[in-house]
Design a protein around this motif. Sequence first.
Motif, PDB file in Angstrom:
ATOM      1  N   GLY A 153       3.695   9.126  17.988  1.00  0.00           N
ATOM      2  CA  GLY A 153       5.047   8.998  18.521  1.00  0.00           C
ATOM      3  C   GLY A 153       5.158   7.851  19.505  1.00  0.00           C
ATOM      4  N   LEU A 154       5.928   8.063  20.549  1.00  0.00           N
ATOM      5  CA  LEU A 154       6.250   6.959  21.454  1.00  0.00           C
ATOM      6  C   LEU A 154       6.518   7.501  22.845  1.00  0.00           C
ATOM      7  CD1 LEU A 154       7.351   4.004  21.989  1.00  0.00           C
ATOM      8  CD2 LEU A 154       9.564   4.917  21.350  1.00  0.00           C
ATOM      9  N   THR A 155       6.050   6.790  23.861  1.00  0.00           N
ATOM     10  CA  THR A 155       6.433   7.111  25.218  1.00  0.00           C
ATOM     11  C   THR A 155       6.495   5.824  26.018  1.00  0.00           C
ATOM     12  OG1 THR A 155       5.911   8.382  27.186  1.00  0.00           O
ATOM     13  CG2 THR A 155       4.056   7.533  25.982  1.00  0.00           C
ATOM     14  N   TYR A 156       7.277   5.827  27.077  1.00  0.00           N
ATOM     15  CA  TYR A 156       7.343   4.657  27.948  1.00  0.00           C
ATOM     16  C   TYR A 156       6.558   4.915  29.230  1.00  0.00           C
ATOM     17  CZ  TYR A 156      11.550   4.494  25.063  1.00  0.00           C
ATOM     18  OH  TYR A 156      12.416   4.550  24.017  1.00  0.00           O
ATOM     19  N   LEU A 157       6.148   6.169  29.407  1.00  0.00           N
ATOM     20  CA  LEU A 157       5.570   6.601  30.681  1.00  0.00           C
ATOM     21  C   LEU A 157       4.104   6.954  30.521  1.00  0.00           C
ATOM     22  CD1 LEU A 157       8.438   9.110  31.452  1.00  0.00           C
ATOM     23  CD2 LEU A 157       8.296   6.731  32.183  1.00  0.00           C
TER      24      LEU A 157
ATOM     25  N   GLN B 209       4.559  13.172  23.455  1.00  0.00           N
ATOM     26  CA  GLN B 209       4.216  12.006  22.645  1.00  0.00           C
ATOM     27  C   GLN B 209       3.452  11.006  23.485  1.00  0.00           C
ATOM     28  OE1 GLN B 209       7.315  11.701  19.259  1.00  0.00           O
ATOM     29  NE2 GLN B 209       8.339  11.066  21.103  1.00  0.00           N
TER      30      GLN B 209
ATOM     31  N   ARG C  56      12.167   0.346  28.465  1.00  0.00           N
ATOM     32  CA  ARG C  56      12.818   1.071  27.381  1.00  0.00           C
ATOM     33  C   ARG C  56      13.561   0.120  26.461  1.00  0.00           C
ATOM     34  NH1 ARG C  56      12.083   4.325  31.555  1.00  0.00           N
ATOM     35  NH2 ARG C  56      12.174   6.603  31.312  1.00  0.00           N
ATOM     36  N   ASN C  57      14.070  -0.959  27.044  1.00  0.00           N
ATOM     37  CA  ASN C  57      14.869  -1.899  26.271  1.00  0.00           C
ATOM     38  C   ASN C  57      14.008  -3.106  25.892  1.00  0.00           C
ATOM     39  OD1 ASN C  57      16.787  -3.527  25.169  1.00  0.00           O
ATOM     40  ND2 ASN C  57      18.229  -3.336  26.856  1.00  0.00           N
ATOM     41  N   TYR C  58      14.058  -3.475  24.596  1.00  0.00           N
ATOM     42  CA  TYR C  58      13.261  -4.611  24.130  1.00  0.00           C
ATOM     43  C   TYR C  58      13.623  -5.883  24.875  1.00  0.00           C
ATOM     44  CZ  TYR C  58      12.537  -1.530  20.157  1.00  0.00           C
ATOM     45  OH  TYR C  58      12.226  -0.471  19.363  1.00  0.00           O
TER      46      TYR C  58
ATOM     47  N   ARG D 176       5.480  -2.392  17.537  1.00  0.00           N
ATOM     48  CA  ARG D 176       6.845  -2.090  17.939  1.00  0.00           C
ATOM     49  C   ARG D 176       7.544  -3.308  18.560  1.00  0.00           C
ATOM     50  NH1 ARG D 176      10.456   1.523  20.719  1.00  0.00           N
ATOM     51  NH2 ARG D 176      10.347   0.767  22.832  1.00  0.00           N
TER      52      ARG D 176
ATOM     53  N   ARG E 162       1.076   9.127  30.135  1.00  0.00           N
ATOM     54  CA  ARG E 162       1.001  10.456  29.537  1.00  0.00           C
ATOM     55  C   ARG E 162      -0.478  10.823  29.445  1.00  0.00           C
ATOM     56  NH1 ARG E 162       5.093  12.400  26.779  1.00  0.00           N
ATOM     57  NH2 ARG E 162       6.159  11.846  28.673  1.00  0.00           N
ATOM     58  N   PRO E 163      -1.072  11.279  30.558  1.00  0.00           N
ATOM     59  CA  PRO E 163      -2.511  11.554  30.511  1.00  0.00           C
ATOM     60  C   PRO E 163      -2.864  12.808  29.710  1.00  0.00           C
ATOM     61  CG  PRO E 163      -1.622  12.091  32.657  1.00  0.00           C
ATOM     62  CD  PRO E 163      -0.500  11.497  31.887  1.00  0.00           C
ATOM     63  N   ASP E 164      -1.866  13.629  29.393  1.00  0.00           N
ATOM     64  CA  ASP E 164      -2.133  14.856  28.656  1.00  0.00           C
ATOM     65  C   ASP E 164      -2.062  14.571  27.162  1.00  0.00           C
ATOM     66  OD1 ASP E 164      -2.326  17.319  27.593  1.00  0.00           O
ATOM     67  OD2 ASP E 164      -0.723  18.239  28.781  1.00  0.00           O
TER      68      ASP E 164
ATOM     69  N   THR F 105      14.700  -6.381  27.894  1.00  0.00           N
ATOM     70  CA  THR F 105      14.400  -6.466  29.305  1.00  0.00           C
ATOM     71  C   THR F 105      13.070  -7.175  29.522  1.00  0.00           C
ATOM     72  OG1 THR F 105      15.559  -4.406  29.630  1.00  0.00           O
ATOM     73  CG2 THR F 105      14.141  -5.136  31.421  1.00  0.00           C
TER      74      THR F 105
ATOM     75  N   ILE G  61       1.133   5.498  14.559  1.00  0.00           N
ATOM     76  CA  ILE G  61       2.593   5.604  14.506  1.00  0.00           C
ATOM     77  C   ILE G  61       3.010   6.932  13.876  1.00  0.00           C
ATOM     78  CG2 ILE G  61       4.634   4.626  13.367  1.00  0.00           C
ATOM     79  CD1 ILE G  61       3.447   1.894  13.952  1.00  0.00           C
TER      80      ILE G  61
END
Lengths: 345, 298
Positions: free
Chosen positions: B232-236, B245, B69-71, B255, B238-240, B73, B228
């Motif tokens: 949208g955006l996700t960190y996880l 997003q 989530r954090n750039y 990004r 998201r198979p759906d 890291t 973009i």
Amino acid sequence: MKLNRRAIFGTVTAGALALSLAACGGDDGGDSVPEINGTGASFPDAFYAAAIEGYAEANPDAIVTYDAVGSGTGKSDFGEGLNDFAGTDSLVGEGDGPEEGSYQYLPTVAAPITVSYNLPEVEALQLSQETLAQIFQGDITSWDDEAIAADNPDAELPAVEITVAHRSDGSGTTSNFSKFLDEATESWTLGAGDTVEWPSNSVGGDGNTGVAQTIQDTEGAIGYVDLADATASGLVFASIENADGNFTQPTLEGTTAGLEGAVVNDDLSYNPLDAAGPEAYPITAPTYLLIRTEYEDAAVGQAVKDFVEYLLTDGQELAADNHFAPLPEGLRQQAMDALNETIAD
Amino acid sequence: MTTVHHGAPPDLSGRNLSLRRAAANRAATVGIGLCVLVAAFPLILVAYQVVVRGGSALSLGFLVEEIPRNYRTAGGGMGPAIVGTLLITGMAALIAIPVGVLGAVYLNEYGKSGPLARFIRTMADVMTGVPSIVMGLFIYVVYVVVIEERTGFGGALALACLMLPIVIRSTEEMLRLVPDELRQASAALGARKWRTTLSVVLPTASSGITSGALLAVARAAGETAPIIVTVGLTYLYRPDLFAGQNTTLAAQIYRNATQPFEASQERAWGAALALIAIVFLFTIVARVIASRFAVDRR
């Protein structure tokens, strides 16, 4: 040959089917906490990203995203119902998207906007407000100009042409920087806004990092960049004359000093530009979250409230690490009260 | 058909060329070789840079882990973006390729040079030149704003719009290469037109159609701007594609590369290498399929 071809057709079709099946198989998961999505300003992105990480560590079930698409898009997304909260550096104007009464401003952090420059031989540079305005509107075109020399009696200024670096995209940073020059100086003629008609000797960059890159690559360049990006890019900052006539460096202490001197409006918007105080850094950008006054889904509202509450409490401690200034205690308390009032438990 | 050469066959080896012609020949060969080098040079540099800088970021963990989530890291990975890229471009291909191929069949087999076919052909040509962001904004207006959510499917629609004209035009060119004698022979055997198209024309052109379609897929996989706007955006993971997003490698490169932090820039290089590898795989698959499908001409 024919069989072979058919076999390949079969494989391709099966692959396509598998793809579409995977696409249709949803993940209900059964999370009790709904995911919340925010979009908006890129200026506080580094802080929000750190806070979202901290929040996820404290609340593994909660999913928050923040997509830094710019203040303008954030506000129009808010109007279209595409996000659950928006980040913006500028206030909501007419035609921006959000309807009046549908949103509440919540200040989160603030940060100085640096005036960064690239002159390898000049280690310290002081700029008065009027000189700054004249440089950025193209009236002063060379670094050895008399006005700059008058601000810096001790410095040896090279006869290098000035290249003004500015944001090419519509930006809250541009809005705050031009608003400062517009309010504080008499010679500024370019007005204020998310975009400004810059002089022809200027170079546009995409985002704060784009401007930082331009300054880094061009000797004689000067531009406005937020502190986090400027620090990370290793830029050198000019000291800017404040309302009390002192030259101050963009520091977090100077910013917080500026915030304390700012007048807060009833809707929690405030103007920290050119604030009074001997230590105050004059070009300080506030940034806000827009939250909805009414959430269709109460669970989403609660999730937003939990996250923003974190931002305003524990999250504030992450601000300084990321080169943002936390809110002074009084303003922070006002924001908390507004949050509790807007979204009832 | 009276023969022109008597006695010994003509010497074609070029050994007896006049000095002037030999010099011109040599100069042209060297010139062409240099042009190839100039054309290849930036390509090699890009590939070298991406492999060297991305290679250090790439690992098994990078390919499967969630996006930090954090750039700032370090660590983490691009797993969700890789899955997102595959699903979104896969869905776009599912939409665009059948429609595009059938459209091309209409243009070449039925419409020919009628007014409607000519109009569609012109529009497809114009659409190949439309900037990808325009397709993104179009889908934003007609789909994203209507369903009030950014989803992977919105991105797939935008990419499908981008791919469609490419698929139509490349397929039509391939169909045009099918000799009319084959169609006539099929008709002479009593096959109806649909039968001829389905079992003679399409299989004959299939190798070209496949490689054209997969090139369109490869191009779509690298698109950033429409993604973009619509995804949208996700960190996880998201198979759906229809709820929530999503994200893709190209969007993550943008990004992360625009951040000043070393950790995120390294991730961007790694994502760039992963994307190039995926597109490379697509291309190889396209080549293999194309050569397998090729009709033996005797």
